[in-house]
Design an enzyme around this catalytic site. Sequence first.
Site, PDB file in Angstrom:
ATOM      1  N   GLN A  96     -32.872  -2.133 -27.682  1.00  0.00           N
ATOM      2  CA  GLN A  96     -32.479  -0.787 -27.965  1.00  0.00           C
ATOM      3  C   GLN A  96     -31.668  -0.118 -27.243  1.00  0.00           C
ATOM      4  O   GLN A  96     -31.564  -0.448 -25.845  1.00  0.00           O
ATOM      5  CB  GLN A  96     -34.066  -0.157 -28.124  1.00  0.00           C
ATOM      6  CG  GLN A  96     -34.805  -0.021 -26.759  1.00  0.00           C
ATOM      7  CD  GLN A  96     -35.836   0.773 -27.157  1.00  0.00           C
ATOM      8  OE1 GLN A  96     -36.229   1.632 -26.619  1.00  0.00           O
ATOM      9  NE2 GLN A  96     -36.889  -0.005 -27.729  1.00  0.00           N
ATOM     10  N   HIS A  98     -30.589   4.439 -26.182  1.00  0.00           N
ATOM     11  CA  HIS A  98     -30.984   5.987 -26.557  1.00  0.00           C
ATOM     12  C   HIS A  98     -29.582   6.600 -26.218  1.00  0.00           C
ATOM     13  O   HIS A  98     -28.488   6.350 -25.393  1.00  0.00           O
ATOM     14  CB  HIS A  98     -31.745   6.302 -25.559  1.00  0.00           C
ATOM     15  CG  HIS A  98     -33.049   5.590 -25.493  1.00  0.00           C
ATOM     16  ND1 HIS A  98     -33.875   5.324 -26.353  1.00  0.00           N
ATOM     17  CD2 HIS A  98     -33.421   5.031 -24.190  1.00  0.00           C
ATOM     18  CE1 HIS A  98     -34.860   4.609 -25.865  1.00  0.00           C
ATOM     19  NE2 HIS A  98     -34.810   4.388 -24.655  1.00  0.00           N
ATOM     20  N   GLU A 133     -34.440   7.511 -19.087  1.00  0.00           N
ATOM     21  CA  GLU A 133     -35.732   7.254 -18.785  1.00  0.00           C
ATOM     22  C   GLU A 133     -35.938   6.481 -17.240  1.00  0.00           C
ATOM     23  O   GLU A 133     -34.970   5.767 -16.852  1.00  0.00           O
ATOM     24  CB  GLU A 133     -36.396   6.397 -19.782  1.00  0.00           C
ATOM     25  CG  GLU A 133     -35.788   5.152 -20.260  1.00  0.00           C
ATOM     26  CD  GLU A 133     -36.574   4.398 -21.564  1.00  0.00           C
ATOM     27  OE1 GLU A 133     -36.763   5.313 -22.390  1.00  0.00           O
ATOM     28  OE2 GLU A 133     -36.484   3.284 -21.255  1.00  0.00           O
ATOM     29  N   HIS A 264     -31.429  -2.306 -23.749  1.00  0.00           N
ATOM     30  CA  HIS A 264     -32.260  -3.012 -22.922  1.00  0.00           C
ATOM     31  C   HIS A 264     -33.707  -3.362 -23.743  1.00  0.00           C
ATOM     32  O   HIS A 264     -33.429  -2.923 -25.119  1.00  0.00           O
ATOM     33  CB  HIS A 264     -32.863  -1.958 -21.986  1.00  0.00           C
ATOM     34  CG  HIS A 264     -33.418  -0.585 -22.473  1.00  0.00           C
ATOM     35  ND1 HIS A 264     -32.683   0.400 -22.852  1.00  0.00           N
ATOM     36  CD2 HIS A 264     -34.738   0.062 -22.615  1.00  0.00           C
ATOM     37  CE1 HIS A 264     -33.391   1.361 -23.595  1.00  0.00           C
ATOM     38  NE2 HIS A 264     -34.622   0.882 -23.416  1.00  0.00           N
ATOM     39  N   ARG A 283     -31.902   0.852 -32.631  1.00  0.00           N
ATOM     40  CA  ARG A 283     -32.603  -0.371 -32.439  1.00  0.00           C
ATOM     41  C   ARG A 283     -31.655  -1.437 -33.078  1.00  0.00           C
ATOM     42  O   ARG A 283     -30.758  -1.055 -33.926  1.00  0.00           O
ATOM     43  CB  ARG A 283     -33.920  -0.644 -32.993  1.00  0.00           C
ATOM     44  CG  ARG A 283     -35.091   0.169 -32.423  1.00  0.00           C
ATOM     45  CD  ARG A 283     -36.620   0.209 -33.189  1.00  0.00           C
ATOM     46  NE  ARG A 283     -37.310   0.910 -32.706  1.00  0.00           N
ATOM     47  CZ  ARG A 283     -37.653   2.282 -33.363  1.00  0.00           C
ATOM     48  NH1 ARG A 283     -36.971   2.642 -34.087  1.00  0.00           N
ATOM     49  NH2 ARG A 283     -38.549   2.822 -32.750  1.00  0.00           N
TER      50      ARG A 283
END
Length: 405
Positions: A96, A98, A133, A264, A283
Amino acid sequence: MQELVGALRSYAWGSRTALAQLCGRPVPSAHPEAELWFGAHPADPARVKAAGSDRSLLDLVTDDPVRELGTVADAFGARLPFLLKILAAEEPLSLQAHPSSAQARVGFERENRSGVPVDSPLRNYRDDSHKPELVVALDRFEALAGFRDPLRTVDLLRALDVPGLNVYAELLAAQPDSDGLRTLFTTWITLPAAALSTLLPAVLEGCVRYLSGKGAREFSAEVRTALELAEVYPGDAGVLAALLLNRLTLEPGQGLFLAAGNLHAYLRGVGVEIMANSDNVLRGGLTPKHVDVPELLRVLDFEPIDLPILEPEAGDDGGARYRTPAPEFALCRFDLPAGGEPIALTDAGPGIVLCTEGTVELAQGGHTLTVRCGSAAWISAADTDIKARAVDGPAQLFSACVGGN
């Protein structure tokens, strides 16, 4: 300061033991437990308990953003800008990435116009925010993250000694840069089923041969990971894509920061994770969930990167700080000795204090709050001068706040 009860999320890749043990519940749990959310995301806000009441943190913040958020509301609006989690992976998460802020806004508006419900499993963008994140390992934590130096990947593909890989190895050797990685990744992730059913078994046979060779093997971790992924997700093109990524191992206390566009997959382990308050995930494979390869390709950053493992910096307050460029969040860890003097939590609210070992007592004036392992406390902007000490043995806590506080 108020007791905060996390929202438990159950996914197939979760653990039946890790979160239950951490929180002092019976083991094994009835279902795989993957995440505990401590935040105010609309999808699953944590619960605030105080004076006999029980309400969501989202409602608390929305009803009185001035008291709860203070000046943070000037920069981020009437919402808590970060989401804190405990993550427990027994099996690999999806491959995935972001989106950036701009990509999230465009994607969210596009899906709104198309009439896709926000809670639809086919939805890519559940909000209009980016999602940088940081994960900090509580135990040994394994991950794939970022595209490896293309020339090292060429060495890996050649070391597998699979005739079907030769054309791809030469393609990347001829263009060892982000464009070459984009071409190879796109080719593999979109391989027709017939071609994939021929190439992937041959690659896996090559992985077995590689590991059975004598002596030290440079790419043993990467090759073993490919075999493990193929067992969990047989016939998935994401297994091939995983061969292009850096393979990382975090020891307890080490962190990994992921910016927008970084491909990642977390493989296994337990960690504290903090991110911008978003649930946007694109994804590309290794999952039974919705996969949207064209949209993933739009957001991916193919620039090769040697991702550094993040070591915390010692702070003046005795904490260990994990520095990232994200303005939405900051994270600090405190390891409290048994019988030690109370330490001051100098980070200003709004924030969340999460206990990950032992029991911690928070004190503010004449008010105290006990936070046990796996539990947390909400610290509003109005709460100041909070001190923490370990109770009945050593303890560990994480203090999450807005970046720059």
